[in-house]
Write a protein that holds these residues in place. Structure first.
Motif: not given
Length: 177
Positions: A151-155, A170-173
């Motif tokens: 997920x966005x925001x995960x470390x 910060x982004x997933x495609x």
């Protein structure tokens, strides 16, 4: 000869407790090998695997010489080990690395603010924008790498020969085949 003697033996030879224990062990072995049940994680049931690109940002990595990092395999086309939520995922490909310039905000005499390149030469803090690429399983709740949802925001923890640091997604495609 009686069927059960005074010591609890069947036909004077087999103890009933031993016979019961042997039957329980036999049933457990049959249960394990004949009917093993489902295997794999819950995330893998009814999913499809698609290529994924994950953009990460690294803020404030303290390093004297970023080129030293790139010489040991942390470069475009290389691979890095990824740890997601303290669960090792394995190696994933590095599609691109962009070193971001450090900037500072400078107030101007007219009250506005400008963003300028940081002129300090002894600043050992570096920012990166990374793109990792691999294969993810897509569920109804989103993409999954290993057994961890992405997920966005995960470390993400990135680890290699001479580095170990955290980055944030910060982004997933997802790419269609």
């Amino acid at each position: 000869m009686p069927i059960l003697d005074s010591k609890g033996r069947l036909f004077g030879k087999i103890n009933l407790l031993d016979l019961g224990a042997a039957l329980v062990i036999l049933l457990v072995i049959i249960g394990i090998f004949i009917f093993p049940g489902t295997s794999g994680s819950v995330a893998q049931v009814g999913t499809k695997t698609l290529p994924i690109e994950v953009d990460l940002v690294v803020r404030g990595l303290n390093i004297r010489d970023p080129e030293q990092l790139f010489k040991q395999g942390f470069s475009k086309g290389g691979k890095t080990n990824v740890i997601i939520r303290n669960q090792p995922y394995g190696q994933i490909g590095i599609k691109s690395i962009q070193q971001l310039e450090r900037t500072i905000t400078v107030p101007q005499p007219d009250g506005s603010v400008k963003e300028l390149i940081d002129p300090r030469v002894n600043n050992f803090s570096t920012d990166f924008l990374l793109t990792l690429e691999g294969k993810a399983q897509v569920t109804d709740n989103g993409p999954v790498l290993g057994n961890s949802k992405v997920k966005i925001g995960m470390p993400f923890e990135l680890e290699g020969f001479n580095y170990n640091f955290n980055a944030s997604v910060i982004d997933i495609r997802l790419k269609d085949k």
